[in-house]
Write a protein that holds these residues in place. Structure first.
Motif, PDB file in Angstrom:
ATOM      1  N   THR A 151       0.810  -1.217   0.000  1.00 24.12           N
ATOM      2  CA  THR A 151       0.000   0.000   0.000  1.00 24.12           C
ATOM      3  C   THR A 151       0.841   1.263   0.000  1.00 24.12           C
ATOM      4  N   GLN A 155       2.508  -0.247  -7.950  1.00 21.58           N
ATOM      5  CA  GLN A 155       3.033  -1.548  -8.351  1.00 21.58           C
ATOM      6  C   GLN A 155       3.932  -1.446  -9.578  1.00 21.58           C
ATOM      7  N   TYR A 180      -6.727  -0.684  -7.853  1.00 20.93           N
ATOM      8  CA  TYR A 180      -6.230  -2.017  -7.501  1.00 20.93           C
ATOM      9  C   TYR A 180      -6.291  -2.915  -8.727  1.00 20.93           C
ATOM     10  N   HIS A 182      -6.366  -6.484 -10.006  1.00 19.83           N
ATOM     11  CA  HIS A 182      -6.626  -7.850  -9.544  1.00 19.83           C
ATOM     12  C   HIS A 182      -5.624  -8.838 -10.145  1.00 19.83           C
ATOM     13  N   ASN A 185      -2.408  -8.277  -8.154  1.00 21.63           N
ATOM     14  CA  ASN A 185      -2.566  -8.163  -6.701  1.00 21.63           C
ATOM     15  C   ASN A 185      -1.726  -7.001  -6.177  1.00 21.63           C
ATOM     16  N   PHE A 187      -1.577  -2.278  -6.069  1.00 22.33           N
ATOM     17  CA  PHE A 187      -2.178  -0.979  -6.346  1.00 22.33           C
ATOM     18  C   PHE A 187      -1.321  -0.219  -7.350  1.00 22.33           C
ATOM     19  N   VAL A 213      -6.256   3.891   0.648  1.00 21.81           N
ATOM     20  CA  VAL A 213      -5.040   3.072   0.635  1.00 21.81           C
ATOM     21  C   VAL A 213      -4.157   3.419   1.832  1.00 21.81           C
ATOM     22  N   PHE A 243     -14.033  -3.785  -1.952  1.00 21.08           N
ATOM     23  CA  PHE A 243     -12.703  -4.269  -2.325  1.00 21.08           C
ATOM     24  C   PHE A 243     -12.266  -5.434  -1.442  1.00 21.08           C
ATOM     25  N   HIS A 247     -11.535  -9.344  -2.201  1.00 21.02           N
ATOM     26  CA  HIS A 247     -10.166  -9.817  -1.980  1.00 21.02           C
ATOM     27  C   HIS A 247     -10.142 -11.009  -1.023  1.00 21.02           C
TER      28      HIS A 247
END
Length: 266
Positions: A151, A155, A180, A182, A185, A187, A213, A243, A247
């Motif tokens: 967080t 990414q 996010y 998926h 996996n 952000f 976040v 979310f 998850h």
């Protein structure tokens, strides 16, 4: 044949035969165990051994027959407010189902502390505060499962989502929100998301605010009071719940019945 006693949290109770019950309970050292509770509807012990109650459980184990019988239960916490709140009952049921489905995430001691802490806190909070309490529990449990996304930074480009610090209340949130992914996996920032706009994988994105976040970051890294004191809007709470529900179900790897039967309450 031996007698035992353990600190336990009752997870579930189901009927077997005419008057008996199969009881599943969580212990710190051995995780989830199962024993039989004998006695009819008028049994005082039967009323004590109820879901979400915690205390000292007394057992009579017959090693030859591989059976375990509950002989007494000294309840220390009843969580009485759950009886007056549908949301609290469903939130507690959701947490218990997640714990059972994942077998304590392989960490019975941490799970014991985490689940007891959540139920105790939920008992003291009003329903609005309980919403964010559930968010914090699910996020921490995702961390216990080992699938908690980062967080802090994007990414892809690795730029931070915020500047400043929690202790001095100087946080500045990145504008434009956070997405996010998926499939990864993780952000990603809005700039990286826009670069993927023409890619079919964009259907696997969920958008939340950068403040949300940071809230998750505070839940993971800071003293509990930090995230508890952070104010989220109703929209941010709803977005975070959506979310996290998605998850946690993905992390468990199976349908979580409480989420689907509790629509409109959770």
């Amino acid at each position: 044949m031996r007698n035992f006693q353990k600190e336990a949290l009752i997870l579930s109770v189901r009927n077997t035969g005419e008057n008996n019950r199969i009881v599943s309970y969580l212990t710190k050292d051995e995780g989830i165990l199962t024993s039989v509770l004998y006695g009819g509807p008028k049994s005082k012990l039967r009323s004590l051994v109820s879901p979400f109650n915690s205390g000292t459980i007394y057992l009579y184990n017959d090693e030859a027959k591989h059976s375990s019988k509950i002989t007494d239960f000294d309840v220390k916490k009843y969580h009485l407010s759950f009886r007056e709140s549908l949301f609290k009952t469903w939130a507690a049921t959701l947490a218990v189902e997640v714990v059972i489905s994942t077998k304590c995430a392989g960490s019975p001691e941490e799970c014991f502390v985490m689940l007891n802490g959540f139920l105790d806190g939920l008992d003291l909070l009003d329903e609005n505060q309980g919403q964010t309490g559930l968010i914090r529990f699910l996020w921490r449990y995702i961390g216990l499962l080992g699938v908690q996304p980062d967080t802090t930074n994007c990414q892809r480009c690795h730029k931070p989502f915020y500047s400043g610090n929690f202790s001095q209340n100087t946080l500045q949130y990145k504008t434009g929100g956070v997405i996010y992914s998926h499939s990864e996996n993780g952000f990603v920032c809005t700039d990286c998301y826009k670069a993927s706009f023409d890619n079919p994988e964009r259907l696997l994105f969920s958008e939340i605010t950068s403040k949300s976040v940071v809230y998750l970051q505070a839940t993971s890294m800071c003293e509990p009071s930090v995230s508890r004191n952070m104010k989220l809007s109703d929209d941010e709470i709803a977005s975070l719940k959506g979310f996290l529900y998605s998850h946690i179900e993905s992390s468990v790897g199976t349908k979580i019945k409480t989420l689907h039967s509790g629509i409109g309450i959770l």
